[in-house]
Scaffold this motif. Structure first.
Motif: not given
Length: 596
Positions: A380-390
């Motif tokens: 399984h690929h636990l795919s996650y999105g990026m983390v952005d800052l303000p």
């Protein structure tokens, strides 16, 4: 067997008894707040198998359940929805059975099969940053949740300790470092090495700009800048085993590992096994040779080896270059196989990697299936999105990343500022305050990241995450601390334990019943979170539990209740809510304070 399973079986019995039809499934949903009931059976899907008026069918099922299920005390039908009222006695019986249960909701491992969860897997040319924090928190939490669901788990990472990016830091240190070390500078080793990665990029860009100013095409300049050519030469020497280059590589990597260990400790994550790309980058070549014989791969005229996945909706993928060198796919194939050799009980793997690698893992898993590995279906690929800052995106080469250590320290300071404004820590020592600020700050950071579905991109706002109201870590931590305060006061009152054979109480307050119903969902939520590799399900369950408790706290008297039986039940109920909060937060890697 939980009440939903009991009802499902009895509904099928009812349909067969009345209509002589076998119903494959029964659909449930929570009862709407404006109707009486605890659980609702949806009748409409049954109309594919049973002909008739949905309200009439609902009445017939309700009558059958009331006669054959002791826990069903009443029912009502609204159009095609059968609302079932579960008796107070059922919930009291459930609560009495679990109130002294340690680790309620966790399942003891009963299988020899194991799951390996990979996370972190950083490069050794820079410190860990905010993106790594999401990766580590997700991977660690998923491993803990899968373990709590009853499976054996190994936590692992593969450290990317070789390649041109590593040589860039090494070369810049060699040129500009003047022999400085973590000890001589007071810098963490990973930060010192990262400083030279940035230094390389500045020199490289200046060289490219100078070459372009002389009339050289930018594309050519980017490939032939002296700094890059030197780094490439250093990589060739490393691969050839040059003593001086290897010694420099070992020294600088050791600095980084020491820095990483400190960050991992502060973040509260750990690993059972480490793999290093310098050990694994040659793996997979023998597998490719074997796959060629089996016809899984094919060779082109230039000698390169490929796999054709066009029939599966993908494309052709190279697995070995014409000069015989491996690509990342080759070593990932070899590493997966090596892990199962190292841990023969591993029957599945979870890779915690950002969503920019979605295609890579589709190809990897498909290749392993075609090679005939039985465990390949459990990858399984636990795919996650990026983390952005303000402030926007982070860029490693330009030194604009949000450093993980700095962020954790900033979160602690933010928690300190907000806690001091609330002014409830007058009797705390300075050390106790600092420990609490860190617990709140890290809890805020972890909860803010983990409450979001992994696939979604996150805009991380530190101040918003440390709010003591709403769906935040500190709000939940504060509720836990409030419960501990109630328990301390109850202990002072020396409440006696009553052994009421009649089920403790004749009836439950609606808020007591709702709270028990919410507690009852915890084991099911762990299993669901494990199946979906989603800590967000645990996080948001905990928030719902805390909201329910606070509603209970505001609407019923606990220690002020005159009836000793009711008082005891409410204290026991509060205690169990606290235990479930603590257990749930442990699965997220978050600590809870005894006082706040």
């Amino acid at each position: 067997m939980n009440i939903q399973e009991v009802l499902s079986n009895k509904v099928k019995e009812a349909i067969f008894a009345v209509f002589k039809v076998e119903l494959p499934t029964v659909e449930f949903q929570p009862t709407r707040k404006d109707f009486e009931g605890d659980i609702t059976i949806v009748v409409f899907p049954m109309l594919r198998y049973v002909k008739g008026n949905p309200e009439r069918i609902g009445e017939q099922i309700g009558d059958y359940l009331k006669q054959h299920v002791a826990a069903v005390s009443a029912f009502n039908v609204v159009k095609g929805f059968l609302n079932i009222v579960i008796s107070d006695a059922y919930y009291l019986e459930f609560f009495n059975a679990i109130k002294d249960t340690k680790n309620f909701g966790y399942v003891t491992n009963t299988s020899d099969d194991a799951i390996m969860v990979e996370y972190s897997s950083p490069n050794t040319n820079k410190p860990l940053h905010l993106g790594h924090i999401r990766n580590n928190l997700l991977g660690y939490s998923v491993a803990e949740i899968v373990k709590a669901s009853g499976k054996k788990v190994y936590k692992t990472q593969i450290i990317n300790d070789r390649g041109i990016h590593i040589c860039k830091s090494m070369l810049a240190w060699q040129k500009y470092g003047n022999g400085e070390t973590p000890q001589s500078t007071g810098l963490k080793g990973d930060k010192l090495v990262g400083k030279y990665y940035v230094a390389f990029d500045k020199t490289y860009k200046a060289e490219v700009a100078a070459m372009v100013a002389k009339g050289i095409a930018k594309e050519v300049a980017e490939k032939e800048a002296p700094m890059l050519l030197e780094a490439q030469e250093m990589l060739r020497k490393w691969e050839a085993g040059d003593d001086a280059v290897v010694a420099l590589w070992k020294m600088m990597n050791s600095w980084v590992y020491t820095g990483f260990e400190e960050t991992y400790k502060n973040l509260g994550v750990d690993f059972d096994q480490l793999y290093f790309e310098s050990d694994t980058y040659l793996l997979g070549k023998d597998v490719v040779a074997d796959g060629l014989k089996k016809g899984v791969f094919y060779k082109k005229e230039d000698g390169s080896v490929w796999i054709d996945l066009t029939d599966e909706g993908l494309d052709e993928k190279i697995v070995l270059r014409s000069d015989g060198t491996a690509v990342y796919m080759t070593q990932d194939i070899g590493t997966a196989i090596q892990r199962v050799k190292d841990y023969p009980d591993v029957m599945g793997m979870v890779y915690t990697v950002g969503n920019e690698q979605d295609y890579h893992f589709k190809v990897l898993f498909l290749i392993l299936k075609k090679l005939g590995y039985s465990w390949a279906g459990q990858l399984h690929h636990l795919s996650y999105g990026m983390v952005d800052l303000p402030s926007g995106k982070m860029k490693s080469r330009e030194g604009t990343v949000v450093d993980a250590d700095d962020l954790m320290e900033d979160m602690t300071q933010t928690a300190a500022t907000i806690s001091q404004e609330l002014g409830k820590l007058e009797d705390y020592s300075d050390d106790e305050k600092q420990a609490l600020y860190r617990m709140i700050g890290l809890g805020a950071l972890k909860y803010f990241i983990l409450k979001v579905d992994p696939k979604k991109r996150i805009l991380f706002n530190p101040e918003e995450s440390v709010d003591f109201q709403g769906n935040t870590g500190p709000f939940i931590q504060y509720t836990y601390a409030r419960i501990q305060s109630i328990l301390r006061k109850a202990e002072e009152l020396d409440l006696q334990v009553f052994a009421d054979k009649g089920g403790l109480l004749a009836g439950l307050h609606p808020k007591e019943k709702e709270l028990i119903k919410q507690i009852q969902l915890f084991p099911e939520t762990i299993q669901l979170a494990a199946e979906n590799y989603s800590p967000a399900l645990i996080a948001n369950y905990t928030y719902d539990l805390v909201k329910e408790f606070n509603s209970f706290y505001q609407q019923v008297s606990i220690l002020g209740e005159a009836n000793e039986h009711k008082k005891l039940l409410r204290v026991q109920l509060s205690k169990k809510v606290g235990e479930v909060i603590k257990s749930a937060f442990l699965l997220l890697g978050i600590q809870v304070p005894e006082r706040m």
